[in-house]
Design a protein around this motif. Structure first.
Motif, short mmCIF file in Angstrom:
data_model
loop_
_atom_site.label_atom_id
_atom_site.label_comp_id
_atom_site.label_asym_id
_atom_site.label_seq_id
_atom_site.Cartn_x
_atom_site.Cartn_y
_atom_site.Cartn_z
N PRO A 162 0.78 -1.23 0.00
CA PRO A 162 0.00 0.00 0.00
C PRO A 162 0.81 1.28 0.00
O PRO A 162 0.34 2.31 -0.47
N LYS A 163 2.03 1.25 0.54
CA LYS A 163 2.79 2.48 0.68
C LYS A 163 4.26 2.25 0.33
O LYS A 163 4.77 1.14 0.48
N PRO A 164 4.96 3.29 -0.12
CA PRO A 164 6.41 3.16 -0.31
C PRO A 164 7.08 2.76 1.00
O PRO A 164 6.68 3.20 2.08
N HIS B 110 11.44 5.92 0.67
CA HIS B 110 10.53 7.07 0.72
C HIS B 110 11.03 8.21 -0.17
O HIS B 110 10.23 8.90 -0.80
N GLN C 191 10.15 7.10 -3.57
CA GLN C 191 8.75 6.66 -3.68
C GLN C 191 8.69 5.25 -4.26
O GLN C 191 7.91 4.95 -5.18
N HIS D 49 8.70 0.88 -3.68
CA HIS D 49 8.26 -0.21 -2.83
C HIS D 49 9.32 -1.29 -2.93
O HIS D 49 9.42 -1.99 -3.95
N ASP E 294 9.32 -2.16 7.29
CA ASP E 294 7.99 -1.52 7.36
C ASP E 294 6.88 -2.56 7.39
O ASP E 294 5.81 -2.30 7.93
N PRO F 280 1.48 -2.93 6.72
CA PRO F 280 0.78 -1.64 6.61
C PRO F 280 -0.47 -1.72 5.74
O PRO F 280 -0.59 -2.58 4.87
N SER F 281 -1.39 -0.82 6.01
CA SER F 281 -2.56 -0.61 5.16
C SER F 281 -2.59 0.88 4.84
O SER F 281 -1.68 1.62 5.20
N GLN F 282 -3.64 1.32 4.20
CA GLN F 282 -3.76 2.73 3.87
C GLN F 282 -3.92 3.59 5.13
O GLN F 282 -3.58 4.76 5.14
#
Length: 468
Positions: free
Chosen positions: A5-7, A138, A141, A143, A160, A178-180
């Motif tokens: 979901p996230k970098p 990060h 950007q 993954h 992470d 992680p999720s959003q």
């Protein structure tokens, strides 16, 4: 394909790590029109013929030739066993290779960079190494997915996200992911059935304040009773993913990084929610178990004897963490009597009572322990006396407690450069026919395993090759 979901820097353990990496690349190639990742960088140690066989069907189709795929072989590094300058070299290399954004980066054999023993001592901290990769992800950007198999390496516990997947790429166990909206775990409860639990505690970071207070309250709620309940943290945008993952391991089910309505998202009624307005009062015993469990979160399975270099690198990390968590770290040197060897002294160690990290030279035993707060002299002496199943004057000529960050750092640097280090095998190997046998190892001590510890319940499954 697994959800990213996230970098950030993710660690995924699969039964066959190289096959899983190839499967990720193939999935990315097959979903060129749908995937949000417009470029993919694959650092692989697979033989050329394997890579060629994987890519050939795509290369033969001129119209559908893969765009944005970079394949870099690390077989030369793999043959050497490590890369010069460690994770810093990895990040510098990624900067030159990863041009398109957003990007998916797949890394095989990450230990080539993370386990570089030639790096200076202050750069061997596994938490700092993973944080560096996290910062690069990060910045770019990107993954970043590192694939591992078998026992989890130390640095993977600071990613992470950490997950076990099947050969089909399906989640089997997510210690944290992680999720959003934040991070969640299935260490304590089935995440799909949280709404069915009778009670949920929601801890507000604005009310409880420090990470230490949040963690202590989580730990107390989770292990203070036998009741099954949900524990959630509302962080208001003031917490990193790494800190959130620590709270999950200390007892929380979810950490909500922003101001989402937890009750609405989880479908809870008002009667199911309790919002404590103060840190729960903990007993002295709970304070001790909290310090021990937090220690094991950062040094999994290392409340035992370790080699001098490991003791030094991990000790520096624990000193930094103790300072950040407003806790206290003690380093103690026990000088061996002239007739006493380190091997004999450690056979008399009381592992489950000591709950600390041991190392040894030919002249002394060293102990590293984390405390909730600085102990008074009586508490410290009482703990030290409990570390061995023999009176200390029988084994040691004296002890020194090293005080102050500078003094402790200097001691650890000296241990790291020990000229005649004793290996763990030297220290722990013993003839079973000898009258004084080896003391029980930490993970075999029944009095330790009977206690409600976070890593007791799932650590063996998490670290074993066949974890689900």
């Amino acid at each position: 394909m697994i959800d990213l979901p996230k970098p950030g820097a993710y660690v995924v353990r699969a039964p066959h790590a190289n096959h899983f990496s190839q499967g990720l690349v193939q999935h990315w190639l097959d979903s060129q029109e749908e995937t949000p990742f417009k470029s993919c960088l694959w650092l692989t140690a697979s033989p050329k013929n394997e890579v060629r066989n994987l890519l050939e069907p795509y290369l033969l189709k001129r119209a559908g030739a893969p765009k944005g795929l970079d394949v870099v072989s690390v077989r030369n590094l793999w043959a050497k066993g490590h890369a010069k300058n460690g994770v810093r070299q990895l990040c510098r290399s990624l900067n030159t290779l990863c041009v398109l954004k957003p990007a998916l980066v797949i890394i095989e054999h990450a230990e080539l960079w993370f386990d570089d023993s030639d790096e200076p001592l202050n750069r061997q901290n596994p938490l700092a190494q993973m944080r560096l990769l996290h910062q690069w992800a990060h910045h770019a950007q990107a993954h970043v997915v590192t694939t591992v198999q078998g026992d989890l390496p130390e640095w993977s516990t600071f990613a992470d996200g950490l997950a076990d997947v099947s050969d089909l790429g399906e989640f089997e166990f997510r210690p944290w992911w992680p999720s959003q909206w934040g991070l969640q775990t299935n260490l304590w409860n089935d995440t799909t059935a949280l709404s069915k639990l009778p009670m949920h505690h929601v801890l507000d970071s604005g009310v409880l304040g420090s990470l230490k207070q949040l963690a202590q309250t989580c730990h107390n709620l989770r292990f203070g009773t036998d009741q099954q309940h949900g524990i959630h943290i509302q962080a208001h945008g003031e917490m990193t993913a790494q800190d959130a993952s620590v709270l999950l391991r200390m007892g929380a089910d979810t950490v909500w990084l922003q101001d989402e309505s937890i009750e609405t998202w989880l479908g809870l009624s008002t009667g199911q929610v309790n919002k404590p307005e103060m840190n729960l009062t903990a007993t002295d015993n709970h304070q001790n178990t909290f310090a021990r469990d937090l220690h094991e979160v950062f040094m999994p399975d290392l409340l035992t004897v370790v080699a001098n270099p490991t003791f030094a690198a991990q000790g520096l990390m624990m000193m930094q963490l103790a300072k950040r968590w407003s806790m206290h770290c003690t380093l103690t040197r026990l000088s061996l009597m002239r007739h006493m060897t380190a091997q004999t002294a450690l056979r008399l160690a009381n592992w489950s009572q000591a709950t600390c990290v041991f190392t040894a030279t030919r002249e002394a035993i060293y102990l590293l322990k984390v405390w909730t707060s600085e102990p008074d002299e009586a508490s410290y002496r009482g703990w030290l006396e409990s570390c061995f199943r023999e009176n200390l004057p029988v084994l040691f000529s004296g002890d020194i407690q090293f005080l102050g960050e500078e003094t402790q750092s200097k001691l650890l640097a000296d241990l790291h450069e020990e000229l005649e280090p004793l290996s763990v095998q030297d220290l722990m190997g013993a003839d079973e026919n000898k009258p004084v046998k080896l003391a029980e190892l930490w993970d075999e001590a029944p009095e330790a395993l009977d206690q409600n510890r976070p890593w007791t319940q799932r650590l063996n499954a998490l670290l074993s090759e066949d974890a689900k």
